[in-house]
Design an enzyme around this catalytic site. Structure first.
Site, PDB file in Angstrom:
ATOM      1  N   GLY A  19       0.669  -1.233   0.180  1.00 52.33           N
ATOM      2  CA  GLY A  19       0.094  -0.400   0.196  1.00 52.33           C
ATOM      3  C   GLY A  19       0.844   1.123   0.122  1.00 52.33           C
ATOM      4  O   GLY A  19       0.741   2.313   0.771  1.00 52.33           O
ATOM      5  N   SER A  21       1.193   3.393  -2.525  1.00 52.85           N
ATOM      6  CA  SER A  21       1.420   4.606  -3.559  1.00 52.85           C
ATOM      7  C   SER A  21       0.240   5.145  -3.386  1.00 52.85           C
ATOM      8  O   SER A  21      -1.309   4.792  -3.675  1.00 52.85           O
ATOM      9  CB  SER A  21       1.217   3.873  -4.529  1.00 52.85           C
ATOM     10  OG  SER A  21       2.685   4.520  -5.787  1.00 52.85           O
ATOM     11  N   ILE A  25      -5.122   4.225  -6.194  1.00 52.29           N
ATOM     12  CA  ILE A  25      -7.109   3.092  -5.597  1.00 52.29           C
ATOM     13  C   ILE A  25      -6.299   2.107  -5.130  1.00 52.29           C
ATOM     14  O   ILE A  25      -6.424   1.164  -4.402  1.00 52.29           O
ATOM     15  CB  ILE A  25      -7.925   4.050  -5.976  1.00 52.29           C
ATOM     16  CG1 ILE A  25      -8.800   5.841  -5.872  1.00 52.29           C
ATOM     17  CG2 ILE A  25      -9.189   2.958  -5.439  1.00 52.29           C
ATOM     18  CD1 ILE A  25      -9.659   5.788  -6.885  1.00 52.29           C
ATOM     19  N   ALA A  26      -5.704   1.147  -6.392  1.00 51.73           N
ATOM     20  CA  ALA A  26      -5.801   0.068  -6.085  1.00 51.73           C
ATOM     21  C   ALA A  26      -4.847  -0.645  -4.856  1.00 51.73           C
ATOM     22  O   ALA A  26      -4.794  -1.336  -4.754  1.00 51.73           O
ATOM     23  CB  ALA A  26      -5.146  -0.880  -7.497  1.00 51.73           C
ATOM     24  N   HIS A 127       9.015   4.834  -2.349  1.00 48.86           N
ATOM     25  CA  HIS A 127       9.513   3.184  -2.624  1.00 48.86           C
ATOM     26  C   HIS A 127       9.943   3.539  -4.327  1.00 48.86           C
ATOM     27  O   HIS A 127      10.489   2.482  -5.007  1.00 48.86           O
ATOM     28  CB  HIS A 127       8.228   2.454  -2.251  1.00 48.86           C
ATOM     29  CG  HIS A 127       6.727   2.465  -3.392  1.00 48.86           C
ATOM     30  ND1 HIS A 127       6.391   4.257  -3.543  1.00 48.86           N
ATOM     31  CD2 HIS A 127       6.745   1.946  -4.338  1.00 48.86           C
ATOM     32  CE1 HIS A 127       5.195   3.982  -4.282  1.00 48.86           C
ATOM     33  NE2 HIS A 127       5.561   2.601  -5.098  1.00 48.86           N
ATOM     34  N   GLU A 162       8.082  11.241 -13.774  1.00 51.64           N
ATOM     35  CA  GLU A 162       6.996   9.790 -13.604  1.00 51.64           C
ATOM     36  C   GLU A 162       7.469   9.184 -15.505  1.00 51.64           C
ATOM     37  O   GLU A 162       7.043   7.842 -15.371  1.00 51.64           O
ATOM     38  CB  GLU A 162       5.974   9.423 -12.998  1.00 51.64           C
ATOM     39  CG  GLU A 162       5.696   9.948 -12.304  1.00 51.64           C
ATOM     40  CD  GLU A 162       6.417   9.724 -10.895  1.00 51.64           C
ATOM     41  OE1 GLU A 162       5.484   8.531 -11.293  1.00 51.64           O
ATOM     42  OE2 GLU A 162       6.035   9.356  -9.823  1.00 51.64           O
ATOM     43  N   HIS A 230      -1.664   8.388 -13.235  1.00 49.52           N
ATOM     44  CA  HIS A 230       0.051   8.853 -14.247  1.00 49.52           C
ATOM     45  C   HIS A 230      -1.388   9.030 -15.383  1.00 49.52           C
ATOM     46  O   HIS A 230      -2.697   8.452 -15.283  1.00 49.52           O
ATOM     47  CB  HIS A 230       0.239   7.764 -14.391  1.00 49.52           C
ATOM     48  CG  HIS A 230       1.328   7.605 -13.310  1.00 49.52           C
ATOM     49  ND1 HIS A 230       1.829   6.193 -13.132  1.00 49.52           N
ATOM     50  CD2 HIS A 230       2.163   7.962 -13.490  1.00 49.52           C
ATOM     51  CE1 HIS A 230       2.794   6.336 -12.487  1.00 49.52           C
ATOM     52  NE2 HIS A 230       3.369   7.795 -12.857  1.00 49.52           N
ATOM     53  N   ASP A 232      -1.426   7.875 -18.343  1.00 49.35           N
ATOM     54  CA  ASP A 232      -1.778   6.525 -19.185  1.00 49.35           C
ATOM     55  C   ASP A 232      -3.225   5.202 -18.358  1.00 49.35           C
ATOM     56  O   ASP A 232      -3.183   4.996 -19.037  1.00 49.35           O
ATOM     57  CB  ASP A 232      -0.237   5.862 -19.452  1.00 49.35           C
ATOM     58  CG  ASP A 232       0.018   5.009 -17.771  1.00 49.35           C
ATOM     59  OD1 ASP A 232      -0.103   5.517 -16.799  1.00 49.35           O
ATOM     60  OD2 ASP A 232       1.132   4.201 -17.872  1.00 49.35           O
ATOM     61  N   ASN A 342      -1.924  -4.042  -7.797  1.00 47.51           N
ATOM     62  CA  ASN A 342      -1.059  -2.500  -7.371  1.00 47.51           C
ATOM     63  C   ASN A 342      -1.477  -1.342  -8.173  1.00 47.51           C
ATOM     64  O   ASN A 342      -0.541  -0.717  -8.229  1.00 47.51           O
ATOM     65  CB  ASN A 342       0.253  -3.050  -7.427  1.00 47.51           C
ATOM     66  CG  ASN A 342       0.770  -2.871  -5.449  1.00 47.51           C
ATOM     67  OD1 ASN A 342       0.572  -2.781  -4.745  1.00 47.51           O
ATOM     68  ND2 ASN A 342       1.810  -3.688  -5.864  1.00 47.51           N
ATOM     69  N   CYS A 348       1.390  -0.002 -18.086  1.00 46.97           N
ATOM     70  CA  CYS A 348       2.190   0.264 -16.790  1.00 46.97           C
ATOM     71  C   CYS A 348       3.554  -0.896 -17.048  1.00 46.97           C
ATOM     72  O   CYS A 348       4.584  -0.421 -17.074  1.00 46.97           O
ATOM     73  CB  CYS A 348       1.717   0.206 -15.874  1.00 46.97           C
ATOM     74  SG  CYS A 348       0.319   0.985 -15.938  1.00 46.97           S
TER      75      CYS A 348
HETATM   76  O1  SUG Z   1       3.706   4.000  -9.158  1.00 49.04           O
HETATM   77  N1  SUG Z   1       1.682   0.998  -7.606  1.00 49.04           N
HETATM   78  C1  SUG Z   1       2.689   1.967  -9.015  1.00 49.04           C
HETATM   79  C2  SUG Z   1       2.050   1.529  -9.826  1.00 49.04           C
HETATM   80  C3  SUG Z   1       3.166   2.431 -11.516  1.00 49.04           C
HETATM   81  C4  SUG Z   1       1.542   2.340 -12.378  1.00 49.04           C
HETATM   82  N2  SUG Z   1       2.622   2.802 -14.227  1.00 49.04           N
HETATM   83  C5  SUG Z   1       1.872   3.445 -15.299  1.00 49.04           C
HETATM   84  N3  SUG Z   1       0.751   3.695 -14.887  1.00 49.04           N
HETATM   85  N4  SUG Z   1       2.071   3.671 -15.529  1.00 49.04           N
HETATM   86  C6  SUG Z   1       2.496   3.015  -8.519  1.00 49.04           C
HETATM   87  O2  SUG Z   1       1.485   3.799  -8.411  1.00 49.04           O
HETATM   88  C7  SUG Z   1       2.586   0.071  -5.404  1.00 49.04           C
HETATM   89  C8  SUG Z   1       2.898  -0.817  -4.970  1.00 49.04           C
HETATM   90  C9  SUG Z   1       2.778  -0.557  -3.391  1.00 49.04           C
HETATM   91  O3  SUG Z   1       1.759  -0.409  -2.946  1.00 49.04           O
HETATM   92  O4  SUG Z   1       3.548  -1.684  -2.884  1.00 49.04           O
HETATM   93  C10 SUG Z   1       2.468   1.041  -6.893  1.00 49.04           C
HETATM   94  O5  SUG Z   1       3.930   1.948  -7.205  1.00 49.04           O
END
Ligand code: SUG
Length: 418
Positions: A19, A21, A25-26, A127, A162, A230, A232, A342, A348
């Site tokens: 969790g 980020s 939301i995911a 992270h 990013e 993002h 995308d 995630n 992505c």
């Molecule tokens: O940066 N998730 C990534 C997902 C990145 C998606 N990339 C694009 N949209 N291009 C982020 O939020 C979650 C890791 C965690 O919660 O442990 C995470 O980093």
């Protein structure tokens, strides 16, 4: 032959749900759940195979060394003593989302005729902020030919960058000159706007892109606040097509006018909010599809997450879209659920590089045969599950480090070992 090559990040053995980020939301909703790293990595490989079998060029990047002990040491701590959130940040397998590895300007777009690459500093999320040195090392190896590629240093702080997740390219054919769109955020309601305009401008200058072929567009606050951390997540482009949600951009009409002026051949497909709500778009990741051109004049297709098929309003919109005579003709759902949990969909997981595959270090180019070898390593060495409370276990650390080493060995990439 110049082609679009999709480089997917191989999902690392430490894939877990911590969790980390905020604004994704995911990531927040799956925090604390059990993850399945082996299954995650195999899902990623299956997507690569799917695309190779469609006739697309495919590459991959190695997962980074986790936990990142160099980063922990720089913070004056180590894996045993670190606070839980710092330990989790050091363990994250987030480099799997290769769309955030770098921004790429293909050779025909830049004034010196080289392909320019700027690793993303990802400084908005702790992270992710420590990915870039090792990502840059890998990019320098894969794109080592100095006559064709320039790998820049990342944009310095405090400007958050990013990478390709906020970058779109319009062109008539991949080897032609493109118009590059840089999307940035100013405000995101309760959530951070991760891409800063000053970072986008710096990338444009460093890549030597002419003003008349560059567009800056502000992401709407509404989109970021709804979970589009993002661009995308709400828009994607391929060749002359821009496919976007109605609420993706802050000043849609002004932005579209500039796109039409700088790239008159554009075909813009706007998905109206009354057909697909922003919430459904973000839940289903419909725009986090790979919008691809099928070989042999097959038209374009969307490689979508299976979640798009399971969201009724989204799927009925898409079925209608492809039944017409428009640019997008086919829908291919793929299962990348472990990454999706995630917040990372099919788009992505990949970084697009337009170049001649022969100019790339062949160790990073995928074939079905090579993917067989890689999947053998994953099946044997990737942990089956990880729960966040296991991150304190020394046994897990050894398993994760050994698994990556086996993969590097199999791909003759041990020089990436720290
Ligand atoms: O940066 N998730 C990534 C997902 C990145 C998606 N990339 C694009 N949209 N291009 C982020 O939020 C979650 C890791 C965690 O919660 O442990 C995470 O980093």
């Amino acid at each position: 032959m110049v082609q679009e090559i999709n480089f997917d990040g191989i999902i690392g053995p430490s894939h877990n749900y911590a969790g980390l980020s905020f604004g994704n939301i995911a990531s927040s909703t799956h925090a604390g759940q059990l993850s399945y790293p082996r299954q995650a990595a195999l899902q990623g490989l299956a997507k690569m195979r799917h695309n190779i079998n469609l006739g697309l060029a495919q590459g991959f990047f190695m997962p980074l060394d986790r936990p990142n002990s160099g980063w922990l040491n720089a913070l004056g701590t180590g894996i045993d003593d670190a606070e839980a959130h710092i330990r989790a940040a050091a363990y994250s397998a987030s480099s799997m989302w290769a769309a955030n590895a770098a921004t790429i300007s293909p050779a025909p777009d830049s004034m010196d005729g080289k392909c320019h690459i700027t690793p993303a500093n990802l400084l908005s999320m702790p992270h992710r902020s420590h990915e870039w040195p090792d990502t840059m090392a890998q990019l320098k190896l894969a794109f080592a030919n100095p006559d064709h590629f320039t790998v820049h240093a990342p944009v310095p702080p405090p400007f958050g960058d990013e990478g390709a997740a906020n970058h779109m390219r319009l062109c008539t054919g991949h080897d032609g000159t493109g118009v590059e769109i840089f999307v940035y955020g100013k405000a995101g309601g309760p959530f951070p706007a991760r891409q800063h305009v000053e970072a986008s401008k710096a990338v444009v200058r460093k890549h030597g892109l002419p003003e008349d072929r560059v567009i800056f567009a502000e992401q709407s606050q509404q989109a970021i606040a709804a979970g589009a951390f993002h661009n995308d997540v709400v828009a994607v482009a391929n060749e002359r097509v821009l496919f976007a949600h109605e609420q993706a951009f802050a000043h849609r009409e002004t932005f579209y006018a500039e796109v039409k002026q700088k790239f008159p051949q554009v075909e813009i497909i706007t998905v109206p909010a009354d057909k697909v709500s922003l919430a459904d778009a973000i839940k289903s990741y419909l725009f986090n599809a790979q919008l691809i051109t099928l070989p042999d004049n097959g038209g374009m297709a969307l490689i979508l997450p299976t979640e798009a098929k399971e969201t009724a309003a989204v799927w009925s919109y898409l079925e209608q879209l492809v039944s017409g005579n428009g640019a997008i003709r086919k829908l291919y759902p793929v299962d990348v659920r472990q990454s999706m949990a995630n917040g990372g969909g099919p788009a992505c997981l990949r970084l697009r590089v337009v170049t001649d595959p022969k100019l790339v270090d062949p160790r990073f180019i995928a074939t079905n045969k090579k993917l067989d070898i890689i999947s053998g390593i994953i099946e044997k060495h990737w942990p089956e599950t990880i729960s966040p409370d296991q991150l304190v276990d020394d046994g897990l650390r050894k398993t994760v480090q050994n698994a990556r080493r086996k993969l590097l060995e199999a791909c003759s990439l041990l020089e990436l070992q720290a």
